[in-house]
Enzyme design. Structure first.
Site, PDB file in Angstrom:
ATOM      1  N   CYS A  15       0.853  -1.186   0.000  1.00  0.00           N
ATOM      2  CA  CYS A  15       0.000   0.000   0.000  1.00  0.00           C
ATOM      3  C   CYS A  15       0.890   1.238   0.000  1.00  0.00           C
ATOM      4  O   CYS A  15       2.120   1.150   0.118  1.00  0.00           O
ATOM      5  CB  CYS A  15      -0.942   0.017   1.199  1.00  0.00           C
ATOM      6  N   CYS A  18       3.431   1.815   2.814  1.00  0.00           N
ATOM      7  CA  CYS A  18       4.744   1.167   2.702  1.00  0.00           C
ATOM      8  C   CYS A  18       5.730   2.079   1.978  1.00  0.00           C
ATOM      9  O   CYS A  18       6.880   2.251   2.402  1.00  0.00           O
ATOM     10  CB  CYS A  18       4.616  -0.153   1.943  1.00  0.00           C
ATOM     11  N   ASP A 428       2.735  22.816 -34.574  1.00  0.00           N
ATOM     12  CA  ASP A 428       3.809  23.610 -35.162  1.00  0.00           C
ATOM     13  C   ASP A 428       4.064  23.315 -36.626  1.00  0.00           C
ATOM     14  O   ASP A 428       4.912  23.929 -37.238  1.00  0.00           O
ATOM     15  CB  ASP A 428       5.098  23.415 -34.366  1.00  0.00           C
TER      16      ASP A 428
END
Length: 476
Positions: A15, A18, A428
């Site tokens: 989790c 940790c 561009d």
């Protein structure tokens, strides 16, 4: 002071708590800055040259987790997900009858509670072993994680229900467990086996979905790396010889035949051709190259034989840089994830404290131990999933990974956060947003029919691999 960056692969995290714990411990080392990402299971650590990697790994291992230097070239083998899938299937198969019998009174035949007890035992001990094992390991280390909540909640419910079954009167034949949405006083005969089996099954579903998401998102980097060539044809004393791409060195000259991928970044020594660079630059039209032209690895030689001198190989190529950008983006942390990490770091101790306060308050109010313990267990069970700590890093991981698979390189989770304020996109160059496939739209014949013009043009272009030639040949 000279510094360097080390990337560690962390195993054993279950989790976000940790990850927060490991990161906090690493950052306590002298002149060390660490960022641990639960979703990618990696730690990016900036440290002095004098700090050995073994010291970093040892710090992580002392906390009860595994660690090794990350090798991007190593083949990833997902062994955890299939094992998790097996536990999930068994957990669901056991939870369905347990919840059905416990929550639907008409299904409760004489002695049903003993069947529910028998079905809950393997759910608690085998399916829930992934939570109990981590909780015990963290207990020995003096820490808590989300697994602590899951283990404590299911263990409390299991112990209470087992006591009620054997000593509290719930084991009598003819016992019924009524289901009601209204609050009712608890008694020593109340059992909560459906909570044990249900919580374990639902959280395993979440863990499995999370594991699948991480595996699929991690495929983005692997898919990028597979765009390159696996072998290359080099020139040795004027003769062509095929070797693995890993043996190619800077300065080596190699041959690229029509239709082949360019093996690595380099400079054209001889030959003329058109290069399809869409996979690297997004250019929809092939780029003509000749002696002195720079070319990129993984691009396609559309037509003509080229001899190229390698200028960058391995991790220095443009393709490897793109893969590294994706990985860094997946390992970075957005502001919302930093908030989630802070919350998850204190979440578990706070929830345990609230559960203890709940127990004491209910006992003081005189509702009896059954009601007080039920309320405390409810606090633990409801808080178990911690959706914020689990969902935030996984969502960022999946977003950047899916973008890479679609050809969109996201430089970091911060870019995703800033994208919410974008209202105008400026391109561009013309032709960037196309299908990348050329086609003949119209023709203007003079002195011949349109069909004859296209037929003659197609016969001339049929043997070429150039996109324009293919478009003419397909127009007939």
């Amino acid at each position: 002071m000279a510094t360097k960056t080390t990337e560690l692969e962390i195993t054993g995290m279950t989790c976000a708590s940790c990850a927060a714990r490991i990161q906090k411990k690493l950052n306590k080392l002298p002149d060390v800055e660490a960022a641990v990402n639960y979703a990618t299971e990696k730690a990016f650590i900036t440290h002095p040259d004098s700090t050995p990697t073994s010291s970093l790994i040892g710090t992580v291992e002392k906390l009860g987790y595994g660690a090794k230097v990350y090798d991007p070239g190593a083949e990833s083998v997902d062994e955890a997900t299939p094992k998790l899938r097996r536990r999930l299937i068994v957990a669901i198969a056991l939870a369905v009858p347990v919840i059905g019998l416990s929550m639907i009174p008409p299904l409760q035949f004489p002695g049903w509670q003993w069947l529910v007890f028998a079905l809950t035992l393997p759910s608690y001990f085998w399916c829930g072993l992934v939570f109990h094992r981590v909780a015990l390991k963290n207990l020995r280390m003096g820490s808590t994680t989300m697994d602590t909540l899951i283990s404590m909640g299911t263990t409390a419910a299991m112990l209470w229900s087992t006591y009620a079954l054997f000593f509290g009167g719930a084991g009598m034949i003819g016992y019924h467990h009524e289901f009601s949405l209204a609050l009712k006083p608890s008694s020593m005969a109340d059992i909560y086996f459906e909570s044990v089996a249900g919580i374990i099954a639902f959280i395993l579903i979440g863990r499995y979905m999370e594991a699948r998401s991480k595996t699929e998102a991690g495929a983005a980097i692997r898919s990028l790396l597979t765009l390159g060539a696996s072998d290359v044809t080099v020139l040795l004393d004027g003769a062509e010889a095929k070797i693995p791409i890993g043996q190619l060195a800077v300065g080596d000259e190699f041959v690229v035949h029509p239709g082949e991928k360019i093996a690595t970044d380099g400079e054209v020594v001889s030959g003329y051709s058109a290069i399809d660079t869409a996979v690297m630059t997004g250019e929809s039209a092939p780029v003509e190259v000749g002696p002195g032209s720079a070319v990129l690895g993984a691009t396609l030689n559309a037509d003509g034989r080229l001899v190229v001198r390698a200028t960058r190989v391995g991790a220095d190529t443009q393709l490897a840089t793109m893969a590294r950008l994706v990985e860094e983006a997946q390992s970075g942390k957005a502001h919302v994830q930093l908030l989630a990490d802070k919350l998850s770091g204190v979440f578990v101790p706070v929830v345990i404290g609230i559960a203890l306060v709940t127990l004491v308050v209910w006992l003081v109010l005189g509702v009896g131990p059954a009601m007080a313990i039920s309320a405390a267990v409810a606090v633990l069970i409801i808080a178990c999933p911690c959706a914020l700590g689990l969902a935030t890093p996984t969502a960022l991981l999946v977003g950047t990974g899916r973008g890479a698979q679609l050809g969109v390189i996201i430089r970091g989770p911060q870019m995703l956060e800033q994208a919410k304020s974008v209202d105008t996109v400026v391109l561009d160059k013309t032709g960037t947003v196309t299908t990348g496939k050329m086609a003949v739209v119209s023709s203007a014949p003079v002195g011949v029919s349109n069909e004859e013009l296209l037929s003659v043009a197609a016969s001339v272009e049929r043997g070429s691999q150039l996109p324009i030639a293919k478009a003419v040949a397909e127009a007939v």
